[in-house]
Write a protein that holds these residues in place. Structure first.
Motif, PDB file in Angstrom:
ATOM      1  N   ALA A 182     -26.074 -94.163 -97.759  1.00  0.00           N
ATOM      2  CA  ALA A 182     -26.871 -95.140 -97.015  1.00  0.00           C
ATOM      3  C   ALA A 182     -27.733 -94.455 -95.959  1.00  0.00           C
ATOM      4  O   ALA A 182     -28.902 -94.830 -95.747  1.00  0.00           O
ATOM      5  CB  ALA A 182     -25.966 -96.189 -96.373  1.00  0.00           C
ATOM      6  N   GLN A 183     -27.182 -93.446 -95.284  1.00  0.00           N
ATOM      7  CA  GLN A 183     -27.967 -92.686 -94.313  1.00  0.00           C
ATOM      8  C   GLN A 183     -29.179 -92.043 -94.981  1.00  0.00           C
ATOM      9  O   GLN A 183     -30.301 -92.084 -94.449  1.00  0.00           O
ATOM     10  CB  GLN A 183     -27.111 -91.592 -93.669  1.00  0.00           C
ATOM     11  CG  GLN A 183     -26.126 -92.064 -92.625  1.00  0.00           C
ATOM     12  CD  GLN A 183     -25.347 -90.880 -92.053  1.00  0.00           C
ATOM     13  OE1 GLN A 183     -24.382 -90.389 -92.637  1.00  0.00           O
ATOM     14  NE2 GLN A 183     -25.776 -90.414 -90.906  1.00  0.00           N
ATOM     15  N   CYS A 215     -26.423-104.702-105.610  1.00  0.00           N
ATOM     16  CA  CYS A 215     -27.454-103.753-105.209  1.00  0.00           C
ATOM     17  C   CYS A 215     -27.681-103.844-103.707  1.00  0.00           C
ATOM     18  O   CYS A 215     -27.513-104.904-103.097  1.00  0.00           O
ATOM     19  CB  CYS A 215     -28.775-104.050-105.921  1.00  0.00           C
ATOM     20  SG  CYS A 215     -28.713-103.900-107.725  1.00  0.00           S
ATOM     21  N   LEU A 216     -28.069-102.744-103.121  1.00  0.00           N
ATOM     22  CA  LEU A 216     -28.465-102.693-101.722  1.00  0.00           C
ATOM     23  C   LEU A 216     -29.836-102.038-101.686  1.00  0.00           C
ATOM     24  O   LEU A 216     -29.989-100.867-102.061  1.00  0.00           O
ATOM     25  CB  LEU A 216     -27.457-101.883-100.905  1.00  0.00           C
ATOM     26  CG  LEU A 216     -27.603-101.927 -99.381  1.00  0.00           C
ATOM     27  CD1 LEU A 216     -27.454-103.352 -98.849  1.00  0.00           C
ATOM     28  CD2 LEU A 216     -26.574-101.008 -98.722  1.00  0.00           C
ATOM     29  N   TYR A 217     -30.832-102.815-101.237  1.00  0.00           N
ATOM     30  CA  TYR A 217     -32.223-102.380-101.307  1.00  0.00           C
ATOM     31  C   TYR A 217     -32.724-101.953 -99.941  1.00  0.00           C
ATOM     32  O   TYR A 217     -32.637-102.710 -98.972  1.00  0.00           O
ATOM     33  CB  TYR A 217     -33.089-103.514-101.863  1.00  0.00           C
ATOM     34  CG  TYR A 217     -34.557-103.197-101.952  1.00  0.00           C
ATOM     35  CD1 TYR A 217     -35.004-101.993-102.488  1.00  0.00           C
ATOM     36  CD2 TYR A 217     -35.513-104.117-101.515  1.00  0.00           C
ATOM     37  CE1 TYR A 217     -36.355-101.708-102.583  1.00  0.00           C
ATOM     38  CE2 TYR A 217     -36.868-103.840-101.612  1.00  0.00           C
ATOM     39  CZ  TYR A 217     -37.281-102.624-102.145  1.00  0.00           C
ATOM     40  OH  TYR A 217     -38.622-102.346-102.236  1.00  0.00           O
ATOM     41  N   PHE A 218     -33.239-100.733 -99.876  1.00  0.00           N
ATOM     42  CA  PHE A 218     -33.857-100.197 -98.670  1.00  0.00           C
ATOM     43  C   PHE A 218     -35.367-100.155 -98.906  1.00  0.00           C
ATOM     44  O   PHE A 218     -35.871 -99.220 -99.546  1.00  0.00           O
ATOM     45  CB  PHE A 218     -33.327 -98.793 -98.363  1.00  0.00           C
ATOM     46  CG  PHE A 218     -31.888 -98.753 -97.944  1.00  0.00           C
ATOM     47  CD1 PHE A 218     -31.538 -98.589 -96.613  1.00  0.00           C
ATOM     48  CD2 PHE A 218     -30.866 -98.879 -98.885  1.00  0.00           C
ATOM     49  CE1 PHE A 218     -30.203 -98.542 -96.220  1.00  0.00           C
ATOM     50  CE2 PHE A 218     -29.528 -98.831 -98.503  1.00  0.00           C
ATOM     51  CZ  PHE A 218     -29.202 -98.670 -97.166  1.00  0.00           C
ATOM     52  N   PRO A 226     -31.538-103.063 -94.693  1.00  0.00           N
ATOM     53  CA  PRO A 226     -31.287-103.124 -96.145  1.00  0.00           C
ATOM     54  C   PRO A 226     -30.957-104.539 -96.589  1.00  0.00           C
ATOM     55  O   PRO A 226     -30.400-105.338 -95.831  1.00  0.00           O
ATOM     56  CB  PRO A 226     -30.100-102.181 -96.329  1.00  0.00           C
ATOM     57  CG  PRO A 226     -29.432-102.128 -94.999  1.00  0.00           C
ATOM     58  CD  PRO A 226     -30.519-102.284 -93.976  1.00  0.00           C
ATOM     59  N   LYS A 227     -31.301-104.841 -97.825  1.00  0.00           N
ATOM     60  CA  LYS A 227     -31.116-106.189 -98.368  1.00  0.00           C
ATOM     61  C   LYS A 227     -30.111-106.163 -99.512  1.00  0.00           C
ATOM     62  O   LYS A 227     -30.385-105.593-100.569  1.00  0.00           O
ATOM     63  CB  LYS A 227     -32.456-106.731 -98.864  1.00  0.00           C
ATOM     64  CG  LYS A 227     -33.533-106.781 -97.789  1.00  0.00           C
ATOM     65  CD  LYS A 227     -34.862-107.237 -98.362  1.00  0.00           C
ATOM     66  CE  LYS A 227     -35.953-107.251 -97.289  1.00  0.00           C
ATOM     67  NZ  LYS A 227     -37.275-107.660 -97.838  1.00  0.00           N
ATOM     68  N   PRO A 228     -28.932-106.765 -99.327  1.00  0.00           N
ATOM     69  CA  PRO A 228     -27.969-106.838-100.429  1.00  0.00           C
ATOM     70  C   PRO A 228     -28.293-108.008-101.358  1.00  0.00           C
ATOM     71  O   PRO A 228     -28.744-109.062-100.913  1.00  0.00           O
ATOM     72  CB  PRO A 228     -26.640-107.063 -99.711  1.00  0.00           C
ATOM     73  CG  PRO A 228     -27.016-107.778 -98.445  1.00  0.00           C
ATOM     74  CD  PRO A 228     -28.390-107.300 -98.062  1.00  0.00           C
ATOM     75  N   PHE A 229     -28.069-107.808-102.653  1.00  0.00           N
ATOM     76  CA  PHE A 229     -28.275-108.891-103.616  1.00  0.00           C
ATOM     77  C   PHE A 229     -27.591-108.513-104.924  1.00  0.00           C
ATOM     78  O   PHE A 229     -27.122-107.376-105.097  1.00  0.00           O
ATOM     79  CB  PHE A 229     -29.770-109.159-103.846  1.00  0.00           C
ATOM     80  CG  PHE A 229     -30.491-108.057-104.582  1.00  0.00           C
ATOM     81  CD1 PHE A 229     -30.722-108.139-105.945  1.00  0.00           C
ATOM     82  CD2 PHE A 229     -30.937-106.929-103.906  1.00  0.00           C
ATOM     83  CE1 PHE A 229     -31.383-107.126-106.627  1.00  0.00           C
ATOM     84  CE2 PHE A 229     -31.596-105.911-104.571  1.00  0.00           C
ATOM     85  CZ  PHE A 229     -31.818-106.017-105.931  1.00  0.00           C
ATOM     86  N   PHE A 230     -27.524-109.459-105.840  1.00  0.00           N
ATOM     87  CA  PHE A 230     -26.970-109.212-107.169  1.00  0.00           C
ATOM     88  C   PHE A 230     -28.087-109.295-108.202  1.00  0.00           C
ATOM     89  O   PHE A 230     -28.881-110.233-108.196  1.00  0.00           O
ATOM     90  CB  PHE A 230     -25.866-110.215-107.508  1.00  0.00           C
ATOM     91  CG  PHE A 230     -24.570-109.948-106.786  1.00  0.00           C
ATOM     92  CD1 PHE A 230     -23.637-109.068-107.307  1.00  0.00           C
ATOM     93  CD2 PHE A 230     -24.298-110.574-105.580  1.00  0.00           C
ATOM     94  CE1 PHE A 230     -22.451-108.816-106.641  1.00  0.00           C
ATOM     95  CE2 PHE A 230     -23.109-110.338-104.905  1.00  0.00           C
ATOM     96  CZ  PHE A 230     -22.180-109.447-105.438  1.00  0.00           C
TER      97      PHE A 230
END
Length: 269
Positions: free
Chosen positions: A47-48, A17-20, A3-7
């Protein structure tokens, strides 16, 4: 995938945001969380589920609305309108990333938020996924304010009723409830928001997962009434009962494998 965290730049402040991502996505979900401590209690399970949906080809964007979680601002300054705008911005970003139809996934109060967004922007979203949706914002707020009633009572402080708290909030006061500062604008919006008034939710597929005490029980009668109304509005509603711990209520992390399995099964086609 990792996952990729970003604002994401929101209308009132940065949205965490947390992008899967998904390989060759066939769809995508923007996730709207529950309120206050319920958000934290459910993060691991959400998240799971996002990982499982991404593996099926559904990219997932988990967002903390303004004033919550890791996002900018304070809950006391949050409004329902800001949160609606945050959802639309997240959906726009996800559309650009995936070039696929966008769906909304909401848990508890987050489900009511998704309903209000779709009610104002019909035909813009592909489908809805609801976990334990809040049906009535006013009832939810009353239950939430009772946490403050209990706090005051246990500490022998001057008592307050939920009506008195509403009066204070309407006058511009900020109240601490279970460690979170609640503002009047958000409280008043909750008092005016419920699923039965979302009459613009039409011709929309919905997956509705609701906790029950045992596998032989259907979803709650109040939920069945709302589901019947949504079906009258030509929505295709699939109610699914699940058992296990009600993670949004627990102070200690627990697992809800049936919730994950049933959700994944619903989209594994």
């Amino acid at each position: 995938m990792t996952p990729k965290p970003f604002f994401l730049t929101g209308t009132a402040g940065d949205i965490f945001c947390l992008y899967f991502p998904a390989n060759q996505p066939r769809g995508a979900f923007v996730y709207c969380p529950p309120l206050a401590e319920e958000m934290n209690r459910c993060r691991a399970t959400v998240a799971q589920q996002a990982r499982q949906l991404a593996a099926l080809g559904y990219a997932c964007l988990l967002m903390d609305p303004f004033g919550t979680g890791e996002s900018a601002g304070e809950l006391s300054n949050a409004t329902w309108e800001i949160w609606q705008a945050d959802v639309l911005l997240a959906a726009h970003w996800l559309t650009e990333q995936t070039q696929t139809p966008i769906s909304l996934w909401g848990l508890r109060l987050g489900a009511l938020l998704t309903a209000s967004v779709v009610n104002q922007h019909p035909q813009q979203f592909e489908q809805l996924l609801w976990w334990q949706p809040v049906l009535d914002g006013k009832l939810f707020l009353t239950q939430y304010l009772r946490l403050r009633v209990a706090f005051l009572m246990h500490r022998d402080l001057p008592s307050e009723t939920t009506d008195q708290m509403r009066t204070q909030l309407a006058a511009g006061a900020t109240l601490e409830v279970a460690g979170y500062l609640l503002g009047g604008a958000l409280a008043q919006a909750l008092d005016c928001t419920n699923l039965r008034e979302c009459t613009q939710l039409t011709s929309l597929p919905m997956t509705w997962l609701e906790h029950v005490s045992d596998t032989d029980r259907p979803v709650a009668p109040a939920s069945l009434k709302v589901i019947a109304q949504l079906r009258d509005q030509r929505c295709t509603v699939t109610p699914i009962a699940f058992t296990g711990p009600p993670i949004w209520q627990l102070h200690k992390r627990d697992e809800v494998p049936q919730l994950l399995a049933l959700t994944t099964q619903q989209f594994n086609c």
